[in-house]
Design a protein around this motif. Structure first.
Motif, PDB file in Angstrom:
ATOM      1  N   SER A  41      55.423  43.697 128.701  1.00 17.22           N
ATOM      2  CA  SER A  41      55.750  42.312 128.373  1.00 17.22           C
ATOM      3  C   SER A  41      54.512  41.423 128.447  1.00 17.22           C
ATOM      4  CB  SER A  41      56.822  41.776 129.326  1.00 17.22           C
ATOM      5  OG  SER A  41      58.035  42.444 129.127  1.00 17.22           O
ATOM      6  N   LEU A  42      53.691  41.623 129.461  1.00 16.52           N
ATOM      7  CA  LEU A  42      52.457  40.839 129.568  1.00 16.52           C
ATOM      8  C   LEU A  42      51.494  41.149 128.424  1.00 16.52           C
ATOM      9  CD1 LEU A  42      51.686  40.857 133.394  1.00 16.52           C
ATOM     10  CD2 LEU A  42      52.459  38.954 131.983  1.00 16.52           C
TER      11      LEU A  42
ATOM     12  N   LEU B  42      52.868  39.498 125.372  1.00 11.59           N
ATOM     13  CA  LEU B  42      52.696  38.055 125.477  1.00 11.59           C
ATOM     14  C   LEU B  42      51.267  37.658 125.107  1.00 11.59           C
ATOM     15  CD1 LEU B  42      54.168  35.450 126.290  1.00 11.59           C
ATOM     16  CD2 LEU B  42      53.272  35.794 128.589  1.00 11.59           C
TER      17      LEU B  42
ATOM     18  N   PHE C 105      57.275  45.240 132.760  1.00 10.43           N
ATOM     19  CA  PHE C 105      56.518  44.027 133.068  1.00 10.43           C
ATOM     20  C   PHE C 105      55.130  44.074 132.448  1.00 10.43           C
ATOM     21  CE2 PHE C 105      53.911  41.445 136.065  1.00 10.43           C
ATOM     22  CZ  PHE C 105      54.500  40.232 135.789  1.00 10.43           C
TER      23      PHE C 105
END
Length: 63
Positions: free
Chosen positions: A10-11, A14, A7
């Protein structure tokens, strides 16, 4: 199930993808000729998000 590490990565990716899109738009707006670099950064970040979240070895084992 996604882990905290995936997570977080991924952030982070992003955010890098967003920066790539911003720099692509800015390069086109100011005609700097570096829009290919922004597209490459965005594409690499989105590919990284996919690779982080798609498991090729199956679900994680519970220890």
């Amino acid at each position: 199930m996604a882990t905290k590490r995936s997570f977080g990565v991924s952030l982070l990716l992003l955010g890098v993808a967003f920066a790539g899109v911003f720099h692509t738009v800015a390069a086109l707006a100011f005609d700097s000729g570096l829009f290919v670099v922004g597209i490459a950064v965005t594409a690499a970040s989105l590919l990284g998000i996919v690779l982080v979240n798609v498991s090729i070895t199956g679900p994680p084992k519970d220890d």
